[in-house]
Design an enzyme around this catalytic site. Sequence first.
Site, mmCIF file in Angstrom:
data_model
loop_
_atom_site.group_PDB
_atom_site.id
_atom_site.type_symbol
_atom_site.label_atom_id
_atom_site.label_comp_id
_atom_site.label_asym_id
_atom_site.label_seq_id
_atom_site.Cartn_x
_atom_site.Cartn_y
_atom_site.Cartn_z
ATOM 1 N N GLY A 120 0.857 -0.976 -0.022
ATOM 2 C CA GLY A 120 0.000 0.148 0.224
ATOM 3 C C GLY A 120 0.512 1.172 0.025
ATOM 4 O O GLY A 120 0.720 2.303 0.054
ATOM 5 N N SER A 124 3.725 -0.894 -6.220
ATOM 6 C CA SER A 124 3.022 -1.693 -6.863
ATOM 7 C C SER A 124 3.034 -3.236 -6.841
ATOM 8 O O SER A 124 3.435 -3.753 -7.508
ATOM 9 C CB SER A 124 3.550 -1.633 -8.751
ATOM 10 O OG SER A 124 3.212 -0.625 -8.706
ATOM 11 N N GLU A 158 -6.947 -6.260 -12.160
ATOM 12 C CA GLU A 158 -6.934 -4.708 -11.217
ATOM 13 C C GLU A 158 -8.719 -4.617 -11.969
ATOM 14 O O GLU A 158 -9.202 -3.812 -10.637
ATOM 15 C CB GLU A 158 -6.003 -3.969 -11.339
ATOM 16 C CG GLU A 158 -5.459 -3.364 -10.477
ATOM 17 C CD GLU A 158 -5.273 -3.672 -9.299
ATOM 18 O OE1 GLU A 158 -4.051 -4.103 -9.692
ATOM 19 O OE2 GLU A 158 -5.473 -3.240 -8.310
ATOM 20 N N ASP A 170 1.885 0.228 -14.427
ATOM 21 C CA ASP A 170 2.670 -0.643 -13.342
ATOM 22 C C ASP A 170 2.092 -2.001 -13.157
ATOM 23 O O ASP A 170 3.758 -2.725 -13.380
ATOM 24 C CB ASP A 170 1.187 -0.914 -12.156
ATOM 25 C CG ASP A 170 1.297 0.936 -11.625
ATOM 26 O OD1 ASP A 170 2.013 1.559 -12.156
ATOM 27 O OD2 ASP A 170 -0.066 0.561 -10.599
HETATM 28 C C1 GLA Z 1 -0.811 4.420 -10.133
HETATM 29 C C2 GLA Z 1 -1.933 3.451 -11.044
HETATM 30 C C3 GLA Z 1 -0.969 3.651 -12.220
HETATM 31 C C4 GLA Z 1 -1.342 5.262 -12.630
HETATM 32 C C5 GLA Z 1 -0.448 5.970 -11.622
HETATM 33 C C6 GLA Z 1 -0.025 7.439 -11.340
HETATM 34 O O1 GLA Z 1 -0.327 3.663 -9.967
HETATM 35 O O2 GLA Z 1 -2.057 2.086 -10.404
HETATM 36 O O3 GLA Z 1 -2.012 2.708 -13.477
HETATM 37 O O4 GLA Z 1 -2.059 5.186 -12.865
HETATM 38 O O5 GLA Z 1 -1.438 6.022 -10.340
HETATM 39 O O6 GLA Z 1 -0.063 7.961 -12.439
#
Ligand code: GLA
Length: 385
Positions: A120, A124, A158, A170
């Site tokens: 969190g 990612s 997701e 990500d």
């Molecule tokens: C999160 C989302 C990504 C991207 C970023 C911001 O990590 O999962 O897809 O949008 O925010 O850049």
Amino acid sequence: MNNELIKNFQDRFQKEPGHIFFCPGRVNLIGEHIDYNGGSVMPCAISQGTYLAVAKNKDKRFRFHCLDFPETADLHLQESYSRTGKQWFNYPLGIINHFIQNGFTISGLDMLFSGNLPVGAGLSSSASVEVLTAFSLNSLFGSGITLTDMALLSKKVENEFMGVNCGIMDQFAVAMGKKDKAILLNCDTLEYEYIPFETGGYSLVIINTNKKRELVASKYNERFAECALALTFLKQKLNVENLCDITPASFDLNKQLINDPVLQKRALHVISENARVKDAAIALQTGDMEVFGKLMYASHQSLKELYEVTGKELDTIIDFCNGHEECIGARMTGAGFGGCAIALVKNNKVDDFSNDLSVYYQKEIGYAAGVFISGAEDGVREIER
Ligand code: GLA
């Protein structure tokens, strides 16, 4: 990590794991809140990530265990699954569900996950678990899908199984990462290029705000909707598909089409950030880390003033960085609202920098930040035992 994982696997399942797989987390070097606006981003995979020790079983059951969470699940192979609550095993379950629903033949697995990514914290961890599971299924059952497909299906899981509206950045970054390279990814076409991320005299420092993040998904979805609305205003005159198809010059001429000042700010961030990514790619290609660092600071400023996704904790870190000569660039990374910042710091000053930052952050915010170093690393892979 591997020895502990293997020993635990043996204890829990009374057999050897056949394979160990690893998938990293990621940081985004520049290009924030761009992926769902059809522009270019520049993430890289990092050293920390998620491990999976796994063996096939003959009783057609999927057993999910994790060293970091107490919850386990033991499910019989069936035609489809749906998400049950918010427990961690819904991520791998969503991937298994996707494989089954798409006609890939898979069968029972005993799985033990473990990670060293702060959960969190915007590095990612969820994409890492998703792509890790997809890669493992593909290896174990010979599904014959590419890394790009794994990223795409993980994003779909997701979005649809977990209900988070994220873009592709990500999942793509953790699948496709390469050592000492940043990935310049066009999120509209999925064309990508590896750019040398050889930081020379500088280290990539990751700073975790340790902020308890709340409502990130709803605030993220709010920005997503604001961008979509800003685009509909601009489309009244401009023939474009995405906000990122608009150049800063064209936006300047047409911004009055958006009659809401907040939406205008959101669009200005997206369009100027997309232009910064192009400049940042040139800076890296020419080895100009000073220019790259300045673009990082400019990116943070835009995320703070125009996109309004930073907050006190991240801004405190970036203000500290800005005042220190040994740090040539810093910005928040990921969705924002807490999570992590990244900074480029002179190699021989990293220890002093980290200590001073930790003291300052604790004093200003009232609890500790987490500081660690990473290079740009390879993406998902099998680990030799
Ligand atoms: C999160 C989302 C990504 C991207 C970023 C911001 O990590 O999962 O897809 O949008 O925010 O850049």
